[in-house]
Design a protein around this motif. Structure first.
Motif, PDB file in Angstrom:
ATOM      1  N   GLU A   1      -4.030  -3.190  -6.160  1.00 57.25           N
ATOM      2  CA  GLU A   1      -4.120  -3.065  -7.559  1.00 57.25           C
ATOM      3  C   GLU A   1      -3.294  -3.009  -8.406  1.00 57.25           C
ATOM      4  OE1 GLU A   1      -7.286   0.029  -8.593  1.00 57.25           O
ATOM      5  OE2 GLU A   1      -8.629  -0.792  -7.079  1.00 57.25           O
ATOM      6  N   ASN A   2      -2.191  -2.455  -8.069  1.00 56.04           N
ATOM      7  CA  ASN A   2      -0.825  -2.351  -8.778  1.00 56.04           C
ATOM      8  C   ASN A   2       0.559  -2.831  -8.127  1.00 56.04           C
ATOM      9  OD1 ASN A   2      -1.803  -0.839 -11.201  1.00 56.04           O
ATOM     10  ND2 ASN A   2      -2.342   0.565  -9.581  1.00 56.04           N
ATOM     11  N   ILE A   3       1.536  -3.020  -8.962  1.00 53.14           N
ATOM     12  CA  ILE A   3       2.824  -3.380  -8.409  1.00 53.14           C
ATOM     13  C   ILE A   3       3.476  -1.957  -8.170  1.00 53.14           C
ATOM     14  CG2 ILE A   3       5.017  -4.512  -8.560  1.00 53.14           C
ATOM     15  CD1 ILE A   3       3.645  -6.447 -10.434  1.00 53.14           C
TER      16      ILE A   3
ATOM     17  N   ASN B   1       0.980  -1.156  -0.101  1.00 52.92           N
ATOM     18  CA  ASN B   1      -0.002   0.075   0.019  1.00 52.92           C
ATOM     19  C   ASN B   1       0.968   1.131  -0.008  1.00 52.92           C
ATOM     20  OD1 ASN B   1      -1.892   1.935   0.158  1.00 52.92           O
ATOM     21  ND2 ASN B   1      -2.797   1.201   2.336  1.00 52.92           N
ATOM     22  N   GLN B   2       0.958   1.895  -0.812  1.00 54.89           N
ATOM     23  CA  GLN B   2       1.565   3.092  -1.326  1.00 54.89           C
ATOM     24  C   GLN B   2       0.847   4.331  -1.221  1.00 54.89           C
ATOM     25  OE1 GLN B   2       5.504   3.780  -3.760  1.00 54.89           O
ATOM     26  NE2 GLN B   2       3.738   4.174  -5.096  1.00 54.89           N
ATOM     27  N   THR B   3       0.828   5.105  -0.341  1.00 55.03           N
ATOM     28  CA  THR B   3      -0.003   6.213  -0.329  1.00 55.03           C
ATOM     29  C   THR B   3       0.236   7.540  -1.062  1.00 55.03           C
ATOM     30  OG1 THR B   3       1.056   6.972   1.897  1.00 55.03           O
ATOM     31  CG2 THR B   3      -0.796   5.541   1.774  1.00 55.03           C
TER      32      THR B   3
ATOM     33  N   GLY C   1       8.167  14.370 -11.865  1.00 54.24           N
ATOM     34  CA  GLY C   1       7.316  14.973 -10.987  1.00 54.24           C
ATOM     35  C   GLY C   1       6.037  14.746 -10.754  1.00 54.24           C
ATOM     36  N   LYS C   2       5.408  13.808 -11.403  1.00 56.97           N
ATOM     37  CA  LYS C   2       3.992  13.666 -11.318  1.00 56.97           C
ATOM     38  C   LYS C   2       3.790  12.664 -10.255  1.00 56.97           C
ATOM     39  CE  LYS C   2       3.148  14.329 -16.201  1.00 56.97           C
ATOM     40  NZ  LYS C   2       2.458  13.746 -17.283  1.00 56.97           N
ATOM     41  N   LYS C   3       2.534  12.689  -9.544  1.00 56.02           N
ATOM     42  CA  LYS C   3       2.107  11.798  -8.676  1.00 56.02           C
ATOM     43  C   LYS C   3       1.631  10.327  -9.107  1.00 56.02           C
ATOM     44  CE  LYS C   3      -1.086  11.828  -4.380  1.00 56.02           C
ATOM     45  NZ  LYS C   3      -1.731  12.768  -3.659  1.00 56.02           N
ATOM     46  N   TRP C   4       2.035   9.299  -8.256  1.00 51.88           N
ATOM     47  CA  TRP C   4       1.512   7.909  -8.597  1.00 51.88           C
ATOM     48  C   TRP C   4       0.762   7.678  -7.501  1.00 51.88           C
ATOM     49  CZ3 TRP C   4       2.177   4.821 -12.801  1.00 51.88           C
ATOM     50  CH2 TRP C   4       1.849   3.541 -12.279  1.00 51.88           C
ATOM     51  N   GLU C   5      -0.649   7.473  -7.913  1.00 51.67           N
ATOM     52  CA  GLU C   5      -1.698   7.040  -7.040  1.00 51.67           C
ATOM     53  C   GLU C   5      -2.154   5.719  -7.364  1.00 51.67           C
ATOM     54  OE1 GLU C   5      -5.061   9.876  -7.014  1.00 51.67           O
ATOM     55  OE2 GLU C   5      -3.741  11.417  -6.994  1.00 51.67           O
ATOM     56  N   SER C   6      -2.072   4.855  -6.448  1.00 56.43           N
ATOM     57  CA  SER C   6      -2.852   3.209  -6.564  1.00 56.43           C
ATOM     58  C   SER C   6      -3.355   2.887  -5.265  1.00 56.43           C
ATOM     59  CB  SER C   6      -1.308   2.718  -6.706  1.00 56.43           C
ATOM     60  OG  SER C   6      -1.677   1.192  -6.767  1.00 56.43           O
ATOM     61  N   ALA C   7      -4.583   2.356  -5.532  1.00 56.65           N
ATOM     62  CA  ALA C   7      -5.318   1.585  -4.592  1.00 56.65           C
ATOM     63  C   ALA C   7      -4.825   0.268  -4.033  1.00 56.65           C
ATOM     64  CB  ALA C   7      -7.015   1.511  -5.046  1.00 56.65           C
ATOM     65  N   PRO C   8      -4.698   0.164  -2.762  1.00 56.28           N
ATOM     66  CA  PRO C   8      -4.019  -1.029  -2.269  1.00 56.28           C
ATOM     67  C   PRO C   8      -4.361  -2.349  -3.038  1.00 56.28           C
ATOM     68  CG  PRO C   8      -4.936   0.402  -0.331  1.00 56.28           C
ATOM     69  CD  PRO C   8      -5.396   1.123  -1.690  1.00 56.28           C
TER      70      PRO C   8
END
Length: 92
Positions: A71-73, A53-55, A62-69
């Motif tokens: 769902e992605n590596i 889980n990466q918040t 410089g872009k933000k990386w969003e990922s739901a727990p």
């Protein structure tokens, strides 16, 4: 004397560590964790940090990386350029 992460509450201790693969639970950014390890001279070529889980991940440029727990590596790998060039030459 062993170095300790100054952001202890920000960066949890790894739950699993097998060789160069480090699995983390919830963390702000695998890149932040990896960069701290590199700057502390404790990283090795190929060392990989994976987060379940990466918040607050970081994307390219410089872009933000969003990922739901789950769902992605979400991971960061430390590579030494010299080793990469040696690998490339071996295949030429």
């Amino acid at each position: 004397m062993a170095k300790t992460n100054p952001h202890h509450s920000k960066f949890p201790k790894p739950m699993i560590s097998k060789g160069s693969f480090i699995s983390l639970g919830k963390i702000d950014s695998t890149n932040n964790y990896a960069m701290w390890t590199v700057r502390s001279d404790m990283a090795e070529h190929g060392m990989t940090w994976y987060a379940r889980n990466q918040t607050s991940g970081k994307g390219q440029h410089g872009k933000k990386w969003e990922s739901a727990p789950g769902e992605n590596i979400t991971m960061t790998m430390a590579l030494e350029p010299g080793d990469l060039f040696q690998i490339g030459r071996a295949h030429v």
